[in-house]
Design an enzyme around this catalytic site. Structure first.
Site, PDB file in Angstrom:
ATOM      1  N   THR B 502       0.854  -1.184   0.000  1.00 55.81           N
ATOM      2  CA  THR B 502       0.000   0.000   0.000  1.00 55.81           C
ATOM      3  C   THR B 502       0.892   1.237   0.000  1.00 55.81           C
ATOM      4  OG1 THR B 502      -1.699  -1.296   1.092  1.00 55.81           O
ATOM      5  CG2 THR B 502      -1.998   1.078   1.117  1.00 55.81           C
ATOM      6  N   HIS B 503       1.790   1.273  -0.963  1.00 56.40           N
ATOM      7  CA  HIS B 503       2.669   2.426  -1.115  1.00 56.40           C
ATOM      8  C   HIS B 503       2.451   3.004  -2.510  1.00 56.40           C
ATOM      9  CE1 HIS B 503       5.559   0.234   1.906  1.00 56.40           C
ATOM     10  NE2 HIS B 503       4.455   0.661   2.480  1.00 56.40           N
TER      11      HIS B 503
END
Lengths: 257, 573
Positions: B502-503
């Site tokens: 989740t970057h």
């Protein structure tokens, strides 16, 4: 700030584990002398069709009122039970999916918002995309399950002229392999592969989710892999060189009974 | 019709880490702030039953409700983008604290190289080293300028780390506020192996809190208990730094901060030069409200920062054909792959125990810490081992060739349940002209607004990088002496289905030049001086590190910019 609740130091749990393990755990194998004793005890026990759960005190547990269906028909339950048992079978390491309650777990999940894809994007149009864009169905999971189970049953009748739950283990595996490879179609555009993957994921979930969901009966899934479940702290074992086995705890331990 | 609310000096869209930081700092300075959060309120007490892998990790309890809103995705502009209907590649947060609730807490600083990536690459290798179509650019700020802000975030969060760090990472003005996390036997194995190979391992900087800590705001938090439920979970101890246990109580105490939950912002109102406020929908009643403000701060996740700009027609949309325009440009991700898993037949580790940022990293193959002259890629990856707590549904590694189900699978997965370790690179993601965010032409959210559309794929740059770092992971794992090793050194096309990271970054990037960036180095919008767009949306590329440390630093930098703007007006640089 956070509450401290029901925290047992692991060394105490471990003593309890050792004390109770002989009576409480059928099939869990841990290392060393204790492991041998338990495994030995398990082998001596005559196989029984349904498990007789016991509590750490040794008394027979009360009836499990959770084991009834919210969604499945009896036939659906039986097909599911037979299929998941082949995915995660009983062996000398411990119980299989059937004994762990996985079919009930799946039933309960299908009856939850997840069964109707409650928190997922459901607005159309549904377009078949590339593999990198996801394998999403326009019908919800309960419908995928209904049709998937029918597909299993029909394939069994066609190939072996027998219902899936009544097939031999080898025959069941052959059907599940056809399903996994996509050689069985569930319905227009939905291959058996999608359904098989769903079934496999649910089997692992049912074996290892907290027992509150209906699977992982008596934490036996966790015990087989020495997973301690819901513990409040591991701070005092982090630097230990050796493996520390603990008596598992579930979320039920957080509720005052 | 929208109900018009009384005007406020500052309105913030999104109450995660960045909204929380800005709310705390401005309200401490006496500025009245309204914070709008589309999701529900949250407190530590919510996590009483948090050790529940199914509910939180498999069913995404803390994540955005995708039935209302998602993103669409395609690998190239030749494809039709389709919605991400259920969670996969990344997990978008929702509710008070946002993704700051469910993070692991790995709090690195990007490298000095990152902030000047274009200049430093050209300086060392010449312009020709940068392939056609790659859009790397300097950030308009240097590491040294950002250093005090890095420290500010670390001080507030109580980041745990080693007192001495290798010169391969950015120099610190002050040591970490708390001591490093415990060095477990697993970490020691990695440390010994990497040292023997001549690398520079160090303890992962951690927001999990190694010891009880009181920060400069007077917030005291308890130490991490290593319970093994961090990423995708909230922390029942308040040990993991998140906005709800750090900055939001500070904002609340000032009396200058008003939080409105269940308030989903659908528009930034503006006159073409400046914003005048925002419109939001109460998600419970469906009522619309207009909130006029002197300053509008977008502090939601990457996708909604960019989407709000585009749906509100604020800033110049990016055009991938010409490479001109800025809003939506330089969407990047994280290139994960090349991990080496060791199977240890005769060893068992306490893998059930752990913490989100319990780990070690070597920076030797990250950024430009190694010579790229003879390599077909730029940048690199942080190579790490971590002990985050292996939960049983998600973690069932088996040696190559093992069936994925049936008796043999069961046997092998049980055998190795406590006996596998993985060394994994976290690779950088560099921008390309054809990777971008724009509005989907077909699919809409629950409020009738177009979804964000992602056009993104992995490139040869990424594949070469992963091949290279995979050989390093394998080398390290071999040194750790397992019975057998499984290595994946191939990177396929980007696929939205398996969870990766989740970057997500970019789309409203920072820089020194208005023609190539959306915001300046204070995250102030070039095209609307009273709008600040805060978040990883400002990253011109993504490094081989977790982004939150750098995002936090940028938020503190933005606070200085907003304060300057409130005082003097105009562009603050």
């Amino acid at each position: 700030m956070a509450e401290q609740h029901n925290y047992q130091p692991p060394d105490k749990s471990r003593r309890q584990f050792l004390k109770y393990s002989g009576a409480a755990i059928s099939g869990a194998v841990i290392g060393g002398v204790i492991g041998g004793a338990i495994a030995g005890g398990f082998k001596k026990k005559a196989p029984v069709p349904t498990p007789t759960p016991t509590t750490p005190g040794g008394q027979a547990a009360a009836a499990d009122y959770n084991q009834a269906t919210m969604y499945f028909t009896q036939s659906q339950l039986q097909i599911t039970q037979a299929a998941v048992e082949r995915i995660f079978p009983k062996d000398d390491l411990g119980p299989g999916a059937a004994e762990l309650g996985v079919a009930y777990y799946i039933d309960h999940q299908l009856a939850s918002p997840w069964g109707i894809n409650g928190r997922e994007y459901r607005i159309g149009p549904y377009v078949k995309g590339e593999a990198t864009q996801g394998d999403y169905q326009s019908i919800n999971r309960t419908e995928v399950f209904n049709l998937g189970l029918i597909a299993i049953q029909q394939a069994s009748m066609k190939k072996y002229n027998n219902k899936f739950p009544d097939l031999t283990d080898e025959q069941k595996d052959a059907i599940l392999t056809l399903l996994e490879k996509g050689d069985i179609e569930v319905i227009n555009g939905i291959t058996g592969t999608s359904f098989f993957n769903l079934l496999r994921t649910l089997t692992l979930e049912g074996a290892y989710a907290d027992p509150l969901y209906g699977g992982n009966k008596n934490m036996q899934g966790w015990k087989m892999r020495k997973y301690p479940g819901n513990q409040m702290s591991y701070a005092n074992i982090m630097e230990k060189a050796e493996f520390v086995a603990m008596k598992p705890m579930s979320l039920r331990d957080h509720i005052a009974h | 019709m929208a109900t018009k609310m009384p005007k406020v000096p500052v309105v913030i869209v999104g109450m995660g880490w960045l909204g929380g930081i800005i709310a705390a700092e401005l309200s401490k300075q006496g500025v009245k702030v309204v914070g709008l959060e589309r999701g529900k309120p949250r407190a530590t007490e919510d996590y009483y039953m948090v050790h529940d892998e199914l509910r939180y990790a498999q069913r995404y309890d803390l994540m955005q409700d995708l039935s209302k809103e998602t993103i669409t995705f395609r690998n190239t502009s030749k494809m039709t983008a389709l919605p991400m209907r259920s969670y996969g590649s990344f997990l978008i947060g929702e509710g008070l604290g946002g993704a700051g609730i469910h993070w692991n807490g790995q709090t690195y600083r990007f490298l000095p190289y990152d902030f000047e990536i274009y200049s430093k690459t050209v300086e060392r290798y010449g312009k020709k080293k940068i392939p056609d179509g790659m859009m790397i650019q300097d950030w308009g700020i240097t590491y040294d300028e950002l250093e005090p802000y890095f420290y500010k975030f670390e001080e507030v969060a109580g980041i745990s780390g080693e007192q001495e760090q290798t010169p391969l990472v950015g120099k610190r003005s002050k040591p970490f506020p708390t001591k490093p996390m415990m060095k477990t036997p697993i970490l020691k194995m990695f440390e010994d192996a990497t040292k023997k190979l001549g690398y520079h391992p160090y303890m992962m900087p951690s927001a999990n809190l190694s010891e009880q800590y009181t920060n400069s705001d007077g917030i005291t938090r308890a130490a991490c208990q290593y319970c093994g439920y961090c990423e995708r979970f909230g922390c029942e101890y308040g040990a993991k730094a998140d906005p709800v246990v750090t900055v939001l109580p500070v904002a609340n105490k000032t009396g200058n901060f008003e939080l409105r939950t269940y308030s989903n912002v659908v528009e930034v109102q503006h006159d073409g030069k400046k914003a005048t406020g925002v419109v939001y929908v109460n998600t419970v009643t469906g009522e619309r409200f207009e909130q006029p403000a002197d300053v509008v701060i977008l502090a939601s996740y990457v996708f909604n920062n960019v989407r709000l700009l585009l749906t509100s027609k604020l800033g110049k949309p990016y055009d991938p054909k010409t490479g001109k325009g800025v809003v939506g440009k330089n969407y990047c991700y994280q290139t994960n792959g090349g991990s080496a898993t060791g199977f240890f037949d005769d060893k068992e580790f306490n893998l059930y125990a752990g913490a989100g940022s319990l780990g070690m990293e070597i920076p030797d193959f990250n950024g430009d810490n190694f010579d790229h002259t003879d390599l077909n890629f730029l940048h690199g990856a942080g190579i790490r081992i971590s002990q985050t707590g292996q939960r049983p549904i998600a973690t069932n590694p088996v040696p190559k060739g093992t069936p994925t189900w049936g008796a043999e699978f069961k046997k092998q997965s049980l055998k190795y349940a406590n006996s596998t370790l993985t060394v994994s690179p976290q690779g950088s993601s560099l921008p390309w002209q054809h990777h971008y965010l724009d509005l989907d032409p077909t699919f809409k959210d629950a409020y009738g607004l177009p979804l964000m559309r992602i056009t993104f794929d992995f490139e040869d740059q990424d594949r070469e990088m992963i091949k290279y770092v995979a050989s390093k992971s394998e080398e390290i794992m071999k040194e750790m002496n397992p019975t057998s090793i499984g290595v994946s050194n191939k990177l396929g096309p980007y696929n939205i289905v398996p969870y990766q990271s989740t970057h997500n970054t970019g789309g409203a990037i920072m820089g020194a030049d208005p023609s190539t960036s959306v915001v300046n180095s204070y995250l102030q919008m070039w095209d609307a001086e009273n709008v600040f767009v805060v978040g990883a949306s400002a990253f011109p590329h993504n490094s081989g590190y977790n982004p939150t440390g750098t995002v936090g630093a940028l938020a503190y930098r933005a606070v200085d910019g907003i304060a300057k703007y409130l005082k003097n007006g105009g562009m603050v640089v």
